[in-house]
Scaffold this active site. Structure first.
Site, PDB file in Angstrom:
ATOM      1  N   HIS A  88      32.932  36.758  36.076  1.00 52.32           N
ATOM      2  CA  HIS A  88      33.216  37.901  35.532  1.00 52.32           C
ATOM      3  C   HIS A  88      34.996  38.157  35.446  1.00 52.32           C
ATOM      4  O   HIS A  88      35.407  37.889  36.414  1.00 52.32           O
ATOM      5  CB  HIS A  88      32.790  39.172  35.906  1.00 52.32           C
ATOM      6  CG  HIS A  88      33.123  39.681  37.164  1.00 52.32           C
ATOM      7  ND1 HIS A  88      34.319  40.690  37.196  1.00 52.32           N
ATOM      8  CD2 HIS A  88      32.804  39.672  38.596  1.00 52.32           C
ATOM      9  CE1 HIS A  88      34.651  41.010  38.582  1.00 52.32           C
ATOM     10  NE2 HIS A  88      33.341  40.415  39.387  1.00 52.32           N
ATOM     11  N   ASP A 106      38.774  39.919  43.394  1.00 51.99           N
ATOM     12  CA  ASP A 106      37.547  40.424  42.302  1.00 51.99           C
ATOM     13  C   ASP A 106      37.951  41.022  41.204  1.00 51.99           C
ATOM     14  O   ASP A 106      38.387  41.950  40.749  1.00 51.99           O
ATOM     15  CB  ASP A 106      37.014  41.517  43.330  1.00 51.99           C
ATOM     16  CG  ASP A 106      35.787  42.149  42.703  1.00 51.99           C
ATOM     17  OD1 ASP A 106      35.162  41.498  41.818  1.00 51.99           O
ATOM     18  OD2 ASP A 106      35.566  43.152  42.856  1.00 51.99           O
ATOM     19  N   GLU A 127      31.417  43.586  34.092  1.00 50.12           N
ATOM     20  CA  GLU A 127      30.331  43.081  35.019  1.00 50.12           C
ATOM     21  C   GLU A 127      30.711  44.329  36.084  1.00 50.12           C
ATOM     22  O   GLU A 127      29.549  44.719  36.647  1.00 50.12           O
ATOM     23  CB  GLU A 127      30.994  41.904  36.011  1.00 50.12           C
ATOM     24  CG  GLU A 127      30.036  41.519  37.146  1.00 50.12           C
ATOM     25  CD  GLU A 127      30.656  42.033  38.254  1.00 50.12           C
ATOM     26  OE1 GLU A 127      29.895  41.824  39.500  1.00 50.12           O
ATOM     27  OE2 GLU A 127      31.425  42.574  38.346  1.00 50.12           O
ATOM     28  N   GLU A 128      31.921  45.024  36.321  1.00 50.61           N
ATOM     29  CA  GLU A 128      32.056  46.083  37.074  1.00 50.61           C
ATOM     30  C   GLU A 128      31.473  47.114  36.631  1.00 50.61           C
ATOM     31  O   GLU A 128      31.104  48.003  37.754  1.00 50.61           O
ATOM     32  CB  GLU A 128      33.547  46.338  37.456  1.00 50.61           C
ATOM     33  CG  GLU A 128      34.350  44.818  37.905  1.00 50.61           C
ATOM     34  CD  GLU A 128      34.108  44.896  39.487  1.00 50.61           C
ATOM     35  OE1 GLU A 128      33.155  45.465  40.097  1.00 50.61           O
ATOM     36  OE2 GLU A 128      34.554  43.977  40.143  1.00 50.61           O
ATOM     37  N   ASP A 137      32.159  34.535  42.209  1.00 53.20           N
ATOM     38  CA  ASP A 137      32.800  36.127  42.242  1.00 53.20           C
ATOM     39  C   ASP A 137      33.241  36.205  43.527  1.00 53.20           C
ATOM     40  O   ASP A 137      32.596  36.227  44.533  1.00 53.20           O
ATOM     41  CB  ASP A 137      31.441  37.124  41.778  1.00 53.20           C
ATOM     42  CG  ASP A 137      31.961  38.329  41.771  1.00 53.20           C
ATOM     43  OD1 ASP A 137      33.132  38.709  41.893  1.00 53.20           O
ATOM     44  OD2 ASP A 137      31.066  39.084  41.348  1.00 53.20           O
ATOM     45  N   HIS A 153      38.008  46.413  45.680  1.00 54.39           N
ATOM     46  CA  HIS A 153      38.022  47.540  44.756  1.00 54.39           C
ATOM     47  C   HIS A 153      39.134  48.298  45.106  1.00 54.39           C
ATOM     48  O   HIS A 153      39.097  49.695  44.866  1.00 54.39           O
ATOM     49  CB  HIS A 153      36.823  48.333  44.698  1.00 54.39           C
ATOM     50  CG  HIS A 153      35.665  47.750  43.912  1.00 54.39           C
ATOM     51  ND1 HIS A 153      34.482  47.920  43.586  1.00 54.39           N
ATOM     52  CD2 HIS A 153      35.632  46.359  43.417  1.00 54.39           C
ATOM     53  CE1 HIS A 153      33.711  47.294  42.936  1.00 54.39           C
ATOM     54  NE2 HIS A 153      34.512  46.101  42.803  1.00 54.39           N
TER      55      HIS A 153
END
Length: 476
Positions: free
Chosen positions: A127, A139, A173-174, A202, A289
């Protein structure tokens, strides 16, 4: 990597990861001398992968500090990847996500190298979007950059392909695996059947990460595991990422999947820290994140090893020689040492365990067939594909035979069978000597997918135990 979320009433999740390397890791940008010759896939340039990460970081910096699927930072990332692929000779498709995606989300990006059997597609994806909190370098700039350089390397090398290779960079994706879900959902059943395996990447550069493989004992995972095994990394199943990244979109339609990850918010165990280095009790990715997921949040050694493992898998699954394929038997036998549960072994799988009273040949687990002292039959087996390019192929394994029988008669037997036909047999007459390596000739099965079975048969009295461990395929 995605957090857990609900879609169509089903709880899904999206977090994949990778990890840090041991203190004595191979220097970045190099391939270890211990790598087998079958790893004759090209060494992927870490410098080039990091250059792609630099571009993703710059795209975020120009556009509010993130690459969320609805942002200009994401669209700039798409434009960069697309431009690189087009310059390399790919025909690239931007696929708008017209249903199920966040409003305003950018497109998926799909590129396929136009060689090889179009009915046998091996697909590799990552992604490209991130979260709004930061630039998303681990990420998932890490997976996207490693994948991009693999695609560019395939174009430069331009090897003869026996199967088709397709690359994808997913949107949204997130927010719920939405881009990949849209892609697979809108394929026809015939198009889905052409995809023989999907590989997902990922978070493959987590600072405190580990080495994780999705569905590690599956046939699809065999080349991925084989590469990291060749580096002595002893990878583990990616339990944290199960159902939490784009491979799940393919799994839902029955397409085999695997991939690499180094970990997200889960914490490294003391056993993993002893094996891979890093800090036990701390998250695999300390900036998961968060705004600190910047270029400083990249484990370059892990990134290098993931990129090279992707190349190895591409070469194993798709590159041919024009003469029937390559002969690389590494990883053909899944869970070869019985250390990862029972799958993909079938049959009397209760015989697989860390048995007390006997030491395994390697690790802690093995299969103990027979030893009952009564009329019985026990067997374990699995389906394997013998590489087409092997003029010689041998099923090798370690066998320990112990018996209470005496005399010169074979009362209890251990046989190796292929598709039900017996290739080799041992008995109580071969007892003694502890672990001894044995083999059975599979040369006649090159290019075929066959079922290999180990079977122990005892008569009504006096036991003979057949201990089996470390099964592998060798060839030339």
């Amino acid at each position: 990597m995605k957090r857990r979320f609900a879609v169509a009433g089903t709880l899904l999740a999206l977090v994949l990861g990778l990890g840090t390397l041991p203190a004595a890791a191979t220097p970045s940008g190099t391939s270890p001398a211990s790598t087998p010759t079958a790893l004759a896939a090209p060494d992927i340039s870490l410098t080039a992968v990091r250059a792609h990460l630099d571009e993703f970081s710059a795209a975020a910096a120009r556009n509010g500090g993130n690459r969320r699927s609805t942002s200009q930072g994401y669209r700039d990332s798409v434009a960069y990847v697309k431009g690189k692929l087009q310059a390399a000779g790919y025909t690239v498709t931007e696929q708008p996500c017209t249903s199920g995606c966040t409003s305003g989300a950018g497109p998926n990006l799909i590129a396929e190298w136009p060689q090889g059997d179009a009915s046998a597609v091996y697909m590799f994806g990552a992604h490209l979007d991130g979260v709004s909190a930061g630039p998303g370098m681990n990420d998932n700039g890490s997976g996207s950059a490693a994948l991009l350089e693999n695609a560019l390397t395939l174009a430069r090398e331009n090897p003869e392909l026996r199967n088709r290779v397709r690359f994808a960079w997913w949107t949204d994706e997130e927010q719920g695996l939405n881009g990949s879900d849209f892609y697979v959902r809108t394929l026809s059943s015939a198009e889905r059947s052409r995809i023989k395996a999907y590989y997902n990447f990922d978070m493959v550069a987590s600072l405190n990460g580990g080495y994780f493989v999705n569905h590690i004992t599956s046939a699809a995972a065999a080349p991925m595991k084989a590469y990291w095994d060749s580096l002595g990394l002893r990878p583990e199943e990616n339990t944290e990422g199960a159902g939490r990244s784009d491979d799940y979109s393919f799994e839902r339609y029955g397409i085999p999947t695997s991939g690499y990850a180094m970990g997200a918010s889960a914490r490294k165990t003391s056993a993993q820290a002893a094996k891979w280095g890093g800090t036990s009790g701390a998250a695999y990715d300390p900036c998961y994140h968060r705004s600190c997921d910047t270029l400083s949040n990249i484990n370059t050694t892990g990134l290098d090893r993931a990129a090279d493992g992707i190349a190895y898998t591409v070469w194993q699954q798709a590159v041919g020689t024009g003469g029937g394929g390559t002969c690389d038997p590494a990883g053909v036998v899944g869970n070869s040492g019985f250390e990862s549960g029972t799958a993909p072994w079938t049959g009397t799988t209760a015989v697989i365990a860390a048995h007390t009273g006997r030491a395994a040949h390697g690790g802690t687990r093995f299969a103990w067939l027979g030893g009952n002292g009564s009329a019985s039959t026990e067997s374990v087996g699995q389906t394997v594909t013998v590489p087409a390019g092997c003029t010689r192929a041998s099923l090798d394994f370690w066998l320990w035979i112990e018996t209470a029988e005496s005399g010169s008669r074979a009362y209890d037997t251990f046989s190796v069978r292929v598709n039900g036909s017996t290739l080799a047999t041992w008995s109580n007459l071969h007892a003694g000597g502890g672990w001894t390596q044995r083999s059975a000739d599979l040369s006649a099965y090159a290019g075929q997918t066959v079922t290999v079975t180990f079977t122990a048969t005892e008569d009504y009295s006096l036991q003979t135990g057949f201990l089996l461990d470390d099964v592998s395929l060798s060839g030339a």
